[in-house]
Write an enzyme that holds these catalytic residues in place. Structure first.
Site, mmCIF file in Angstrom:
data_model
loop_
_atom_site.group_PDB
_atom_site.id
_atom_site.type_symbol
_atom_site.label_atom_id
_atom_site.label_comp_id
_atom_site.label_asym_id
_atom_site.label_seq_id
_atom_site.Cartn_x
_atom_site.Cartn_y
_atom_site.Cartn_z
ATOM 1 N N TYR A 106 32.915 54.894 -14.027
ATOM 2 C CA TYR A 106 32.017 55.254 -15.127
ATOM 3 C C TYR A 106 32.146 54.289 -16.303
ATOM 4 C CZ TYR A 106 30.268 59.760 -13.462
ATOM 5 O OH TYR A 106 29.607 60.746 -12.779
ATOM 6 N N LYS B 163 40.138 57.569 -1.895
ATOM 7 C CA LYS B 163 39.807 56.825 -0.677
ATOM 8 C C LYS B 163 40.812 55.675 -0.563
ATOM 9 C CE LYS B 163 36.529 56.673 1.797
ATOM 10 N NZ LYS B 163 36.463 57.049 3.249
ATOM 11 N N ASP C 268 36.293 62.055 1.350
ATOM 12 C CA ASP C 268 35.214 62.492 2.256
ATOM 13 C C ASP C 268 35.653 63.708 3.064
ATOM 14 O OD1 ASP C 268 37.051 60.830 3.553
ATOM 15 O OD2 ASP C 268 35.578 59.958 4.929
ATOM 16 N N ASP D 246 32.903 64.086 -9.862
ATOM 17 C CA ASP D 246 31.505 64.425 -10.142
ATOM 18 C C ASP D 246 30.878 65.050 -8.896
ATOM 19 O OD1 ASP D 246 29.063 64.428 -11.612
ATOM 20 O OD2 ASP D 246 28.448 62.616 -10.555
ATOM 21 N N ASP E 6 30.204 69.375 -8.029
ATOM 22 C CA ASP E 6 28.880 69.937 -7.719
ATOM 23 C C ASP E 6 28.943 70.724 -6.411
ATOM 24 O OD1 ASP E 6 27.610 68.805 -9.946
ATOM 25 O OD2 ASP E 6 25.855 68.205 -8.777
HETATM 26 C C1 IPM Z 1 28.482 65.848 -14.961
HETATM 27 C C2 IPM Z 1 27.186 65.091 -15.012
HETATM 28 C C3 IPM Z 1 27.402 63.802 -15.804
HETATM 29 C C4 IPM Z 1 28.416 62.967 -15.064
HETATM 30 C C5 IPM Z 1 26.119 63.008 -16.097
HETATM 31 C C6 IPM Z 1 25.082 63.833 -16.815
HETATM 32 C C7 IPM Z 1 26.414 61.749 -16.894
HETATM 33 O O1 IPM Z 1 26.713 64.857 -13.724
HETATM 34 O O2 IPM Z 1 29.030 66.186 -16.033
HETATM 35 O O3 IPM Z 1 28.959 66.144 -13.856
HETATM 36 O O4 IPM Z 1 28.054 62.232 -14.130
HETATM 37 O O5 IPM Z 1 29.599 63.045 -15.419
HETATM 38 MG MG MG Z 2 27.797 65.852 -12.212
#
Ligand code: IPM
Ligand code: MG
Length: 352
Positions: free
Chosen positions: A137, A188, A221, A245, A249
């Protein structure tokens, strides 16, 4: 002096869920000084930047910062450094909140809202610890350049140092000790140098200071696969910024809806924390009054507990959220028809 909480509603459903945070704060009636500032696309429209220096200074000076969400199609073609996401990355970096705690907790009332079989997720309680201020990032060099032959070349750099790995790993090990004492460290190392360093440094720290915690290394993975195959094998998952990230999710969805997931980003002890619902700005439902405010309210609970010294109010709020779900309050993401406001009402009812 009263503790200070800075609210950054931001974009999309952000202002809608932060409005419920304000109502719940009123109901809790804590001795807390609450202020608000523009953030993300809203700040870009109002101030020409996705976060102003003034807002960054206010965030660093506050005891806790709670944001709604940033981003949306309206700003998708803004130059990269002006995009709402750039404001969020700057805020994380300038607040130096390197450890992002993303719990994935399956509420009893919602086990059948998960796309996985209820018995796989009932009672699920995972804590993802995502490194938040390093890795790909922020790594340099980065950029897109035009090649002499006419094509282009895009570069990102994944980079970690011993210090960056140790400080976030420490957070994971400390948390594990208060939970089920297990850490899976995901990287990884089979293909990436920074992944190999990650594995070696986590191993060294574990041996030196946390040998009592059960540590397992897992390839990222495989971790993604195991999360849907047998999620309850996990307690704390420690991972880098990019894998965190993705995995957060995925873990969020196990719980039935990403609309339920809070997060806390913490820096060194005594520094303010940054709290954010994981769901993002959800432009498809913004302005309709149907966003689930629970992730924001649970983020508020984390802020009350971890940065503001109101642990008892945090317990009350989490109990009220559970009661609201038990009573059947469901926004559309949970398969119901409750509005954002009605969900807020149900939580406030549970506080009484
Ligand atoms: C998160 C989001 C952010 C990230 C984006 C909006 C920059 O996806 O907080 O998970 O990638 O960190
Ligand atoms: Mg995210």
């Amino acid at each position: 002096m009263a503790k200070t909480l800075l609210l950054l509603p931001g974009d999309g459903i952000g202002p809608e869920v932060i409005a419920e945070v304000r109502r719940v704060l009123d109901a809790l009636a804590l001795p807390l000084s609450v202020s608000e500032a523009p953030f993300g696309g809203a700040a870009l429209d109002a101030e020409g930047v996705p976060i102003s220096d003034t807002t960054v200074r206010a965030a660093i000076a506050a005891d806790a910062v709670l944001m709604g969400a940033v981003g949306g199609p309206k700003w998708a073609s803004a130059p990269r450094d002006k995009r709402p996401e750039a404001g969020l990355l700057r805020l994380r970096k300038d607040m130096a909140v390197f450890a992002n705690l993303r719990p994935a907790l399956c509420f009893a009332a919602l086990a059948d809202a998960s796309p996985l079989k209820p018995d796989l997720v009932a009672g699920l309680d995972i804590m993802i610890v995502r490194e938040l201020t390093g890795g790909v990032y922020f790594g340099e060099p980065r950029g897109i350049e035009t090649l002499p032959g006419g094509g282009r070349r895009g570069v990102d750099t994944q980079v970690y140092t011993t210090a960056e790995i140790h400080r976030v790993a420490r957070v994971a090990f400390e948390l594990a000790r208060k939970r089920n004492n297990r850490v899976h460290s995901a990287e990884k190392s089979n293909v990436m140098e920074s992944g190999l360093l990650w594995r070696e440094e986590v191993t060294a720290l574990h041996k030196a200071e946390y040998a009592d915690v059960k540590l397992e290394h897992i390839l990222a993975d495989n971790c993604a696969m195991q999360l849907v195959k047998a999620p309850k094998q996990f307690d704390v998952i420690l991972t880098d910024n990019l894998f965190g990230d993705l995995l957060s999710d995925e873990a969020a969805m196990l719980t039935g809806s990403i609309g339920l997931l809070p997060s806390a980003a913490l820096g060194e002890a005594g520094r303010p924390g940054l709290y954010e619902p994981v769901h993002g700005s959800a432009p498809d439902i913004a302005g309709k009054g149907i966003a689930n405010p629970l992730a924001a309210l649970l983020s508020l609970a984390m802020a009350l507990r971890l940065s503001l010294g109101f642990a008892e109010a945090a317990d009350r709020l989490e109990t009220a959220v559970r009661a609201a779900l038990d009573a059947g309050a469901r926004t559309p993401d949970l398969g119901g028809a409750s509005t954002t406001h009605a969900m807020g009402d149900a939580v406030i009812a549970g506080l009484r």
